[in-house]
Design a protein around this motif. Structure first.
Motif, mmCIF file in Angstrom:
data_model
loop_
_atom_site.group_PDB
_atom_site.id
_atom_site.type_symbol
_atom_site.label_atom_id
_atom_site.label_comp_id
_atom_site.label_asym_id
_atom_site.label_seq_id
_atom_site.Cartn_x
_atom_site.Cartn_y
_atom_site.Cartn_z
ATOM 1 N N GLU A 163 0.837 -1.195 0.000
ATOM 2 C CA GLU A 163 0.000 0.000 0.000
ATOM 3 C C GLU A 163 0.873 1.246 0.000
ATOM 4 O OE1 GLU A 163 -3.927 -0.190 2.269
ATOM 5 O OE2 GLU A 163 -2.769 1.226 3.433
ATOM 6 N N LEU B 289 0.638 6.787 3.664
ATOM 7 C CA LEU B 289 -0.122 8.034 3.818
ATOM 8 C C LEU B 289 0.542 8.904 4.880
ATOM 9 C CD1 LEU B 289 -3.662 6.398 3.997
ATOM 10 C CD2 LEU B 289 -2.722 7.671 2.050
ATOM 11 N N GLU C 260 -3.653 10.458 12.324
ATOM 12 C CA GLU C 260 -4.613 9.356 12.333
ATOM 13 C C GLU C 260 -5.785 9.638 13.280
ATOM 14 O OE1 GLU C 260 -2.150 5.886 12.508
ATOM 15 O OE2 GLU C 260 -3.917 4.583 12.588
ATOM 16 N N GLU D 10 -8.276 1.575 7.231
ATOM 17 C CA GLU D 10 -8.886 0.258 7.419
ATOM 18 C C GLU D 10 -10.282 0.390 8.014
ATOM 19 O OE1 GLU D 10 -7.203 -2.112 10.514
ATOM 20 O OE2 GLU D 10 -7.202 -0.453 11.932
HETATM 21 P P1 AMP Z 1 -3.758 -1.482 10.622
HETATM 22 O O1 AMP Z 1 -3.476 -2.811 11.244
HETATM 23 O O2 AMP Z 1 -4.288 -1.530 9.244
HETATM 24 O O3 AMP Z 1 -4.527 -0.598 11.582
HETATM 25 O O4 AMP Z 1 -2.369 -0.726 10.526
HETATM 26 C C1 AMP Z 1 -1.590 -0.490 11.674
HETATM 27 C C2 AMP Z 1 -1.058 0.895 11.644
HETATM 28 O O5 AMP Z 1 -0.151 1.057 10.555
HETATM 29 C C3 AMP Z 1 -2.117 1.956 11.392
HETATM 30 O O6 AMP Z 1 -2.787 2.294 12.560
HETATM 31 C C4 AMP Z 1 -1.288 3.097 10.849
HETATM 32 O O7 AMP Z 1 -0.664 3.806 11.897
HETATM 33 C C5 AMP Z 1 -0.246 2.379 10.048
HETATM 34 N N1 AMP Z 1 -0.619 2.317 8.635
HETATM 35 C C6 AMP Z 1 -1.371 1.391 8.024
HETATM 36 N N2 AMP Z 1 -1.506 1.661 6.716
HETATM 37 C C7 AMP Z 1 -0.824 2.801 6.479
HETATM 38 C C8 AMP Z 1 -0.582 3.600 5.311
HETATM 39 N N3 AMP Z 1 -1.057 3.242 4.116
HETATM 40 N N4 AMP Z 1 0.161 4.701 5.461
HETATM 41 C C9 AMP Z 1 0.660 5.053 6.669
HETATM 42 N N5 AMP Z 1 0.475 4.344 7.790
HETATM 43 C C10 AMP Z 1 -0.250 3.234 7.706
#
Ligand code: AMP
Ligand code: GLY
Length: 425
Positions: free
Chosen positions: A190, A193, A197, A288
């Protein structure tokens, strides 16, 4: 109304605490619960994935409404199990079916859903062993840092972010080779970004929806957001940068297309949508979906709700949410999570806790605790969430931290800097 809350964490203690305040609540059960829920409801010693025993208890105790706390029973199909049983079919439930739960259970499914329904999200490519070469080409095209996500549930550990292209390539291969078992048979690469948050919570019956107070979660174990990720070390609500203008963007660009998408995709979704998003230069971009409330966010979201939350939950389960009005208290809530020594690595359970039976400001929610004879002992990595509330964030934080001063067990640890980044905004 007789209610069963499924789960054992701080989120479930907070849900139970809030539901108990309703004049519509008669008997209140939690399965399996913790020492905190035992003090305000009846704990049932049944695991969250033991559908057969949960179903038997629902029949025996004449339960009208079931609230599913964690994602795992949803992804495993607890709603479908109830729907397939004559005696359980009529029981109200807050929590989506197995298809809806894929919004959390499969990052490939949810990415596809977002793209198809025009919900802003980071560009990505889903890679399996069959298109590994294409995946490596994609890594070379996007800018560092590189974000790699296991498709399936990986206990919050399935996202790896690195700035080193060689490490990104080798991690991708390791993930596809089964680093997270079946959960990483597919991996999403991905775009990264840049932004701040935010956690947004929506209760929906699939047609109508209600946007609950937003929150910020502190994910890392160490102060200054350092060290490994955890389930969450603290939370604050409201979040200063999420002003009315930004939340209106979230509603228009994210929540409305999501709910419309559920309808056009034929996903019958009754439950919570927890939308993790990034504020990228004033525009919301979705990271997400989760299909449940957040933990520890629930411990700051629910104390800010002054309307009858059980009434909202029951109305959602009956597909009558449009008739309900949410009321929010214009105060700040903070929660600080106290964890076991060693968490999020390995830790011991069974440490005797002291200082719990006194008057607290705010509420001390239990997460990993249990009763052992006369004692309350630690029973998980995240042990307590101390919630404070007040007219401003400093007053709320003072309460959260004052409560923790008088609570102790060997190895207790908590971050001292929750909310500091929001203090002077
Ligand atoms: P998730 O398990 O999808 O919540 O991802 C864990 C953490 O990774 C998120 O809370 C974000 O802090 C970081 N994260 C996930 N996707 C991205 C992205 N595309 N860009 C930047 N940070 C991300
Ligand atoms: N605190 C983040 C979560 O519940 O997933």
């Amino acid at each position: 109304m007789n209610v069963l809350v499924i789960g054992a964490g701080g989120r479930e203690h907070a849900l139970t605490w809030k539901i108990k305040q309703s004049s519509k609540c008669n008997d209140l059960y939690v399965a399996p619960g913790n020492a905190g829920t035992a003090a305000i409801a009846s704990n049932l010693n049944i695991g969250v994935n033991d559908f057969e025993l949960l179903g038997q208890a629902v029949i025996e105790k004449k339960i009208d409404l079931v609230i599913v706390g964690p994602e795992e029973p949803l992804v495993r199909g607890i709603r479908n199990y109830f729907a397939s049983h004559d005696q359980l079919r009529g029981v109200l439930m807050v929590g989506p079916d197995q298809v809806g739960a894929q919004l959390e259970g499969s990052k490939d499914f949810s990415k596809d859903f977002m793209v198809r329904n025009g919900v802003p999200t980071a560009g990505s490519l889903t890679v399996s062993k069959d298109n590994l070469v294409e995946g490596i080409e994609f890594l070379k095209k996007v800018e560092a840092p590189y974000v790699l996500k296991a498709d399936g549930l990986a206990a919050g550990k399935g996202v790896i972010i690195t700035s080193d292209i060689n490490e990104a390539e080798s991690t991708l291969k390791e993930m596809l080779d089964g680093q997270f078992g079946a959960a990483s048979q597919k991996v999403l690469i991905e775009e990264y970004l840049h932004g701040i948050e935010l956690s947004v919570f929506v209760l929906t019956d699939g047609k109508s929806y209600m946007t609950l107070p937003e929150a910020k979660d502190y994910k890392r174990i160490g102060e200054g957001d350092t060290g490994p990720n955890t389930g969450g070390m603290g939370a604050v609500s409201p979040v200063a940068f999420a002003d009315d203008a930004f939340m209106a963007r979230v509603d228009e660009k994210v929540i409305q297309p999501t709910v419309r998408g559920l309808q056009s995709d034929g996903i019958d979704f009754i439950g919570f949508l927890f939308i993790g998003l990034m504020n990228v230069d004033g525009e919301p971009v979705v990271i997400e979906y989760n299909v449940r409330m957040g933990d520890p966010e629930t411990e700051v979201v629910l104390p800010r709700i002054s309307s009858d939350f059980l009434s909202h939950l029951a109305a959602a389960a009956k597909r009558e949410l449009g008739e309900e009005t949410l009321q929010i208290v214009d105060e700040t809530a903070t929660t600080v999570v106290a964890v076991a020594e060693g968490y999020p690595g390995s830790y011991e359970k069974g440490r005797v806790m002291t200082g719990l039976d006194q008057h607290f400001e705010g509420v001390v929610f239990h997460a990993g605790t249990k009763l052992e004879g006369q004692d309350t002992v630690t029973n998980g990595g995240r042990v307590l969430a101390s919630t404070g509330m007040g007219p401003d964030i400093q007053t709320a934080l003072n309460q959260s931290y004052a409560n923790l001063k008088s609570i102790d067990w060997p190895g207790i640890n908590f971050r001292k800097d929750i909310g500091q980044d929001l203090l002077n905004l």
